[in-house]
Design a protein around this motif. Structure first.
Motif, PDB file in Angstrom:
ATOM      1  N   ALA A 251      17.216  98.548 -24.555  1.00  0.00           N
ATOM      2  CA  ALA A 251      18.469  99.270 -24.756  1.00  0.00           C
ATOM      3  C   ALA A 251      19.162  99.447 -23.417  1.00  0.00           C
ATOM      4  O   ALA A 251      18.570  99.186 -22.353  1.00  0.00           O
ATOM      5  N   GLN A 252      20.414  99.909 -23.468  1.00  0.00           N
ATOM      6  CA  GLN A 252      21.175 100.186 -22.254  1.00  0.00           C
ATOM      7  C   GLN A 252      21.812 101.558 -22.391  1.00  0.00           C
ATOM      8  O   GLN A 252      22.228 101.961 -23.471  1.00  0.00           O
ATOM      9  N   TRP A 253      21.880 102.257 -21.260  1.00  0.00           N
ATOM     10  CA  TRP A 253      22.554 103.562 -21.246  1.00  0.00           C
ATOM     11  C   TRP A 253      23.599 103.505 -20.142  1.00  0.00           C
ATOM     12  O   TRP A 253      23.281 103.296 -18.964  1.00  0.00           O
ATOM     13  N   THR A 254      24.854 103.685 -20.515  1.00  0.00           N
ATOM     14  CA  THR A 254      25.949 103.599 -19.553  1.00  0.00           C
ATOM     15  C   THR A 254      25.852 104.696 -18.498  1.00  0.00           C
ATOM     16  O   THR A 254      25.607 105.859 -18.816  1.00  0.00           O
ATOM     17  N   VAL A 255      26.066 104.301 -17.241  1.00  0.00           N
ATOM     18  CA  VAL A 255      26.149 105.258 -16.136  1.00  0.00           C
ATOM     19  C   VAL A 255      27.553 105.207 -15.555  1.00  0.00           C
ATOM     20  O   VAL A 255      28.291 104.237 -15.738  1.00  0.00           O
ATOM     21  N   ASP A 256      27.936 106.268 -14.856  1.00  0.00           N
ATOM     22  CA  ASP A 256      29.304 106.338 -14.345  1.00  0.00           C
ATOM     23  C   ASP A 256      29.556 105.342 -13.214  1.00  0.00           C
ATOM     24  O   ASP A 256      30.692 104.920 -12.991  1.00  0.00           O
ATOM     25  N   HIS A 257      28.524 104.980 -12.499  1.00  0.00           N
ATOM     26  CA  HIS A 257      28.600 103.914 -11.504  1.00  0.00           C
ATOM     27  C   HIS A 257      27.175 103.440 -11.243  1.00  0.00           C
ATOM     28  O   HIS A 257      26.211 104.090 -11.655  1.00  0.00           O
ATOM     29  N   GLN A 258      27.033 102.326 -10.591  1.00  0.00           N
ATOM     30  CA  GLN A 258      25.697 101.775 -10.356  1.00  0.00           C
ATOM     31  C   GLN A 258      24.835 102.790  -9.603  1.00  0.00           C
ATOM     32  O   GLN A 258      25.215 103.296  -8.555  1.00  0.00           O
ATOM     33  N   GLY A 259      23.674 103.104 -10.185  1.00  0.00           N
ATOM     34  CA  GLY A 259      22.787 104.094  -9.600  1.00  0.00           C
ATOM     35  C   GLY A 259      23.204 105.525  -9.862  1.00  0.00           C
ATOM     36  O   GLY A 259      22.617 106.458  -9.309  1.00  0.00           O
ATOM     37  N   GLY A 260      24.198 105.712 -10.732  1.00  0.00           N
ATOM     38  CA  GLY A 260      24.758 107.041 -10.966  1.00  0.00           C
ATOM     39  C   GLY A 260      24.134 107.768 -12.143  1.00  0.00           C
ATOM     40  O   GLY A 260      22.952 107.606 -12.463  1.00  0.00           O
ATOM     41  N   THR A 261      24.952 108.561 -12.821  1.00  0.00           N
ATOM     42  CA  THR A 261      24.509 109.473 -13.872  1.00  0.00           C
ATOM     43  C   THR A 261      24.819 108.904 -15.254  1.00  0.00           C
ATOM     44  O   THR A 261      25.930 108.410 -15.489  1.00  0.00           O
ATOM     45  N   GLU A 262      23.845 109.013 -16.169  1.00  0.00           N
ATOM     46  CA  GLU A 262      24.083 108.560 -17.538  1.00  0.00           C
ATOM     47  C   GLU A 262      25.145 109.419 -18.210  1.00  0.00           C
ATOM     48  O   GLU A 262      25.234 110.619 -17.978  1.00  0.00           O
ATOM     49  N   LYS A 263      25.930 108.776 -19.047  1.00  0.00           N
ATOM     50  CA  LYS A 263      26.905 109.491 -19.873  1.00  0.00           C
ATOM     51  C   LYS A 263      26.163 109.973 -21.112  1.00  0.00           C
ATOM     52  O   LYS A 263      26.062 109.281 -22.114  1.00  0.00           O
ATOM     53  N   ALA A 264      25.654 111.184 -20.994  1.00  0.00           N
ATOM     54  CA  ALA A 264      24.708 111.720 -21.978  1.00  0.00           C
ATOM     55  C   ALA A 264      25.354 112.022 -23.312  1.00  0.00           C
ATOM     56  O   ALA A 264      24.664 112.153 -24.320  1.00  0.00           O
ATOM     57  N   PHE A 265      26.667 112.110 -23.341  1.00  0.00           N
ATOM     58  CA  PHE A 265      27.371 112.518 -24.551  1.00  0.00           C
ATOM     59  C   PHE A 265      27.719 111.349 -25.466  1.00  0.00           C
ATOM     60  O   PHE A 265      28.163 111.557 -26.595  1.00  0.00           O
ATOM     61  N   CYS A 266      27.523 110.110 -25.001  1.00  0.00           N
ATOM     62  CA  CYS A 266      28.142 109.029 -25.773  1.00  0.00           C
ATOM     63  C   CYS A 266      27.445 107.684 -25.797  1.00  0.00           C
ATOM     64  O   CYS A 266      27.605 106.950 -26.764  1.00  0.00           O
ATOM     65  N   CYS A 267      26.755 107.257 -24.768  1.00  0.00           N
ATOM     66  CA  CYS A 267      26.784 105.834 -24.470  1.00  0.00           C
ATOM     67  C   CYS A 267      25.432 105.139 -24.382  1.00  0.00           C
ATOM     68  O   CYS A 267      25.209 104.312 -23.498  1.00  0.00           O
ATOM     69  N   LEU A 268      24.524 105.476 -25.297  1.00  0.00           N
ATOM     70  CA  LEU A 268      23.299 104.694 -25.435  1.00  0.00           C
ATOM     71  C   LEU A 268      23.587 103.530 -26.361  1.00  0.00           C
ATOM     72  O   LEU A 268      24.196 103.697 -27.420  1.00  0.00           O
ATOM     73  N   ARG A 269      23.145 102.347 -25.953  1.00  0.00           N
ATOM     74  CA  ARG A 269      23.357 101.141 -26.749  1.00  0.00           C
ATOM     75  C   ARG A 269      22.009 100.565 -27.173  1.00  0.00           C
ATOM     76  O   ARG A 269      21.191 100.222 -26.328  1.00  0.00           O
ATOM     77  N   ALA A 270      21.804 100.486 -28.479  1.00  0.00           N
ATOM     78  CA  ALA A 270      20.548  99.979 -29.012  1.00  0.00           C
ATOM     79  C   ALA A 270      20.828  99.274 -30.334  1.00  0.00           C
ATOM     80  O   ALA A 270      21.980  99.162 -30.760  1.00  0.00           O
ATOM     81  N   LYS A 271      19.784  98.793 -30.999  1.00  0.00           N
ATOM     82  CA  LYS A 271      19.952  98.116 -32.283  1.00  0.00           C
ATOM     83  C   LYS A 271      19.599  99.063 -33.421  1.00  0.00           C
ATOM     84  O   LYS A 271      18.865 100.045 -33.235  1.00  0.00           O
ATOM     85  N   ALA A 272      20.097  98.749 -34.600  1.00  0.00           N
ATOM     86  CA  ALA A 272      19.916  99.629 -35.754  1.00  0.00           C
ATOM     87  C   ALA A 272      18.450  99.862 -36.081  1.00  0.00           C
ATOM     88  O   ALA A 272      18.054 100.979 -36.453  1.00  0.00           O
ATOM     89  N   LEU A 273      17.617  98.847 -35.948  1.00  0.00           N
ATOM     90  CA  LEU A 273      16.194  98.997 -36.266  1.00  0.00           C
ATOM     91  C   LEU A 273      15.528 100.029 -35.365  1.00  0.00           C
ATOM     92  O   LEU A 273      14.587 100.721 -35.784  1.00  0.00           O
ATOM     93  N   ASP A 274      16.008 100.160 -34.129  1.00  0.00           N
ATOM     94  CA  ASP A 274      15.426 101.144 -33.214  1.00  0.00           C
ATOM     95  C   ASP A 274      16.000 102.538 -33.440  1.00  0.00           C
ATOM     96  O   ASP A 274      15.282 103.539 -33.333  1.00  0.00           O
ATOM     97  N   TYR A 275      17.295 102.635 -33.764  1.00  0.00           N
ATOM     98  CA  TYR A 275      17.828 103.935 -34.160  1.00  0.00           C
ATOM     99  C   TYR A 275      17.093 104.440 -35.401  1.00  0.00           C
ATOM    100  O   TYR A 275      16.852 105.643 -35.559  1.00  0.00           O
ATOM    101  N   ALA A 276      16.733 103.518 -36.287  1.00  0.00           N
ATOM    102  CA  ALA A 276      16.010 103.904 -37.500  1.00  0.00           C
ATOM    103  C   ALA A 276      14.659 104.534 -37.161  1.00  0.00           C
ATOM    104  O   ALA A 276      14.194 105.438 -37.870  1.00  0.00           O
ATOM    105  N   LYS A 277      14.036 104.069 -36.084  1.00  0.00           N
ATOM    106  CA  LYS A 277      12.759 104.675 -35.686  1.00  0.00           C
ATOM    107  C   LYS A 277      12.956 106.114 -35.225  1.00  0.00           C
ATOM    108  O   LYS A 277      12.105 106.981 -35.477  1.00  0.00           O
ATOM    109  N   ILE A 278      14.077 106.384 -34.583  1.00  0.00           N
ATOM    110  CA  ILE A 278      14.365 107.769 -34.195  1.00  0.00           C
ATOM    111  C   ILE A 278      14.567 108.611 -35.448  1.00  0.00           C
ATOM    112  O   ILE A 278      14.079 109.747 -35.537  1.00  0.00           O
TER     113      ILE A 278
END
Length: 382
Positions: A251-278
């Motif tokens: 998966a990927q989690w968007t950060v505000d810049h390289q080496g920066g802070t994750e955008k915790a409110f919005c921006c995890l990118r994964a596939k449906a099968l893995d969201y289903a596990k959550i």
């Protein structure tokens, strides 16, 4: 020809002046916003805009595919469900029944992972549960300023607990607007310093008194978890969720810049099968493969209504529907829906949300369509 040349020169000067003005006023994030949306034919952020942002990688180190249900793909979706999925440009659709994969369809095959938008809020709060369990944070009642001293002189902010952030009762002065371009949420999504954006917003009322859904509150929670654990949200998610649950895909989690802070409110990118596990993990009260990964009490807290009957600790809830459910919910109709009395998890990722409202329920109509039509579909063997 001279007129055209002169006209183009004027247009160029205007564009340059606009760009200079954007940088001078600190709104240069609008340049990226335009590039990512309008120039791509969108009117808002899209599920497939990852290429425009820096990402932290979350590795699927121990992939464990779903066990298939004995009725896997042996039934026909109802026409109503097919039409709903097609009309609103579904990217991936998954049904989990009795803890096993019953249906899986990737309508879009160009990408494997998609932005979950605000489903990420629920996952950030899951990490809060782990941080408490691991002893990094005392409880949901610990004061936010123990980790965010930026608010020590804010008369309301110094009273806010980490739980207030998770259940959206913080009294934060954030404005939640997804379409007006010049605001904090646009800056936090497209800009390169999300901490500055959220710390520039004060608290404006007594915390713990009123529910108000605010993305900035979850961002503050994410920064709190990062500071408490001294780990990035991405690495903590990999350690506490991705590895133990055997997620199938990086998966990927968007950060505000390289080496920066994750955008915790919005921006995890994964596939449906893995969201289903959550979703299944929540349905099982924090258990996985017979082991209690996260304490049941915290999971129960997440899916229990608090100040508003439709919202708990970062989960959306409808306890009055004939099939009570709770869910992770995101912009443009990203859903992980958990229906306990049917032992059912439904994940839908897509490009457009059905904007009709349900006349009996508290959530968008499409949520109820996915539940109702899925249950009808299970009665239609091929």
């Amino acid at each position: 020809m001279k007129f055209i040349k002169r006209f183009l020169q004027i247009i160029l000067v205007i564009i340059v002046l606009i760009i200079i003005g954007l940088y001078a006023t600190g709104t240069d994030y609008l340049i990226k916003a335009v590039r990512c949306t309008y120039l791509q034919g969108h009117t808002t952020a899209s599920i497939d805009d990852a290429q425009y942002f820096d990402q932290n990688l979350i590795l699927a180190n121990q992939p464990t595919p779903w066990k298939k249900h004995e009725l896997y793909n042996t039934f026909e979706l109802t026409d109503s469900l097919k039409n709903e999925l097609k009309r609103f440009k579904t990217a991936q659709f998954v049904i989990i029944k009795d803890g096993k994969l019953l249906y899986d369809n990737a309508f879009r095959t160009d990408l494997e992972t998609f932005n979950s938008f605000s489903m990420t809020k629920s996952i950030t709060t899951l990490l809060l549960g782990f941080a408490i369990q691991d002893g990094y944070i005392e409880s949901v009642n610990q004061k936010m300023i123990d980790f965010l001293p930026e608010y020590k002189d804010d008369s309301f902010g110094k009273k806010v607990t980490v739980g207030d952030l998770a259940k959206m009762s913080s009294g934060y002065g954030w404005v939640e607007d997804y379409y007006w371009p010049v605001n904090a949420i646009t800056d936090s999504y497209y800009g390169d310093d999300v901490e500055k954006v959220v710390f520039d917003v004060p608290f404006v009322e007594e915390p713990g008194q009123r529910y108000e859904y605010l993305s900035g509150a979850t961002q503050l929670l994410g920064i709190t978890i990062k500071r408490a654990t001294n780990k990035s949200l991405s690495s903590y998610l990999q350690e506490k969720v991705w590895n133990p649950l055997g997620m199938e895909t990086d998966a990927q989690w968007t950060v505000d810049h390289q080496g920066g802070t994750e955008k915790a409110f919005c921006c995890l990118r994964a596939k449906a099968l893995d969201y289903a596990k959550i979703g299944q993990f929540l349905l099982q009260d924090g258990q996985w493969n017979g082991k209690q990964i996260l304490n049941k009490e915290f999971v129960t807290l997440m899916k229990t209504p608090d100040l508003d009957p439709i919202y708990g600790y970062s989960l959306w809830i409808d306890q009055n529907y004939k099939h009570p459910f709770y869910m992770l919910r995101g912009h443009l109709g990203q859903y992980t829906i958990i229906v306990p009395d049917q032992n059912l998890v439904i994940v839908r990722l897509g490009e457009i949300r059905d904007k009709r409202e349900h006349d009996l329920g508290e959530h968008p109509l499409d949520v109820y369509i996915f539940i109702e039509e899925t249950l009808k579909s299970l009665q239609n063997p091929i």
